[in-house]
Design a protein around this motif. Sequence first.
Motif, PDB file in Angstrom:
ATOM      1  N   ALA A   1       6.548 -44.633  11.912  1.00 21.87           N
ATOM      2  CA  ALA A   1       7.844 -45.093  12.409  1.00 21.87           C
ATOM      3  C   ALA A   1       7.583 -45.976  13.638  1.00 21.87           C
ATOM      4  O   ALA A   1       6.441 -46.154  14.063  1.00 21.87           O
TER       5      ALA A   1
ATOM      6  N   LEU B   1      12.634 -44.875   8.524  1.00 20.27           N
ATOM      7  CA  LEU B   1      11.413 -45.155   7.762  1.00 20.27           C
ATOM      8  C   LEU B   1      11.818 -45.968   6.530  1.00 20.27           C
ATOM      9  O   LEU B   1      12.865 -45.724   5.940  1.00 20.27           O
TER      10      LEU B   1
ATOM     11  N   ASP C   1      12.375 -40.002  10.317  1.00 18.18           N
ATOM     12  CA  ASP C   1      11.320 -39.037  10.643  1.00 18.18           C
ATOM     13  C   ASP C   1      11.911 -37.894  11.464  1.00 18.18           C
ATOM     14  O   ASP C   1      13.119 -37.843  11.708  1.00 18.18           O
TER      15      ASP C   1
END
Length: 495
Positions: free
Chosen positions: A414, A460, A454
């Motif tokens: 991320a 993501l 995440d």
Amino acid sequence: MSDLNKLGLAEARDALRKGDTTSVELTEACLSAIDAADALNAFVHKTPEIAMERAKAADERIKAGDAPSMCGLPIGIKDLFCTKGVPSQAASRILEGFKPEYESTVSQNLADAGAVMLGKLNMDEFAMGSSNETSVYGNAISPWRRGNDDTPLTPGGSSGGSAAAVAADLCLAATGTDTGGSIRQPAAFTGITGIKPTYGRCSRWGIVAFASSLDQAGPMTKSVRDAAIMLEAMCSHDPKDSTSADLPVPDFEAALTGDIKGKTIGIPREYRMDGMPDEIEALWAEGRKMMEDAGAKIVDISLPHTKYALPAYYVIAPAEASSNLARYDGVRYGHRAKLSQGDGITEMYEKTRAEGFGAEVQRRVMVGTYVLSAGFYDAYYNRARKVRALIKKDFDDVFAQGVDAILTPATPSASFGLGEMTDADPVQMYLNDVFTVTVNLAGLPGVSVPAGVDKQGLPLGLQLIGRPWEEGDLLNSAFALERAAGFVAKPAKWW
């Protein structure tokens, strides 16, 4: 209608057609949002006068019933696109004061389609970077935060300003460019959609060059449908660009049925990297299941030369950059260093380039000059070109076996904090492009779709790679993935 700046292109287009709002109202909402978001440092040259003039003209066109689908929609333009009479610096000091007398083909196509330019967006200098930390304007900052942590995060790069602006609803969409992942990685980091079309689908004329055989423009938007609408407006055959494809531009939006029954989606085993975070692995597995549930057939595939993609890319891209950036010499336009008594032309070149280029650009120009030099050309540049041909062949072989699209992660992590990578070895930063560079080396279309968050709440993305020239089919697969993922997270407003 309130919060007009939060609309996507498709919703805003429909509202304009119904008469529920006007382009002037939409544009004013975006200009207010931009002025209130200086903390993000996304817009670096604001053009409110141009925006209002175009918005009024768009409202007239809509009234007259002569309105293409982008008509009246306010967007941002990455600082890499030359825009007539507006600073176009590629985020570099060396182009300080440069206001082109011409318009890039892509920004002209958008203007002709009635799109409203709100201003120019921050980026990595000459598009060299994965975190928007190499810009002469300072860092672009992501609107996202990790939980309750105030650490400023990167919106990704090089199209970081575009990603931050779209994710923070400062504009309805933005242009980006992608040389090794610079549309798809920032899109994944900020929870938006970004597509890099097939090399040659969008004209490169009037876009400041980084690596001419890899650069490609594309849209960064709030949804897959919006990406289809904007991509169609951006594409055209352009005789001014020798690499522009003389192919008709399909109606990409019409391809969005969401029906992928019978499609074959490949999962490349080489994309399972050592040390890949569990969350990325889990998201990829979930994406695979979503596509399967939507009726696609999932097959494991091999792209055996993937492991050589990053080294090949970081030979070819700097080589082309060192050649392209040789034109910035302080003679005709942009920054020129102050010279001392007795300095000649060589000193002027040296001082101008030393002052005008930032550290990352200097690093890549030096690498590029080295790999092109007499003793090393065959050992590095020629070998990288051969590897590139093998990478392209890997994809050709897979598509020849009936695979329609390839599903991979978009990024190896991320978003990370600004400064967290820059002090480390530059190779750590380059590893951010591990899933995206193969697509540029092979000239294929690739799209990043937000698919989850995440454990710290950061977006993501998953990437779909398509067959050459089949962006419509690729966008339809992305549309099915988007519907299955149901991603609706937005950053909490702190700026």
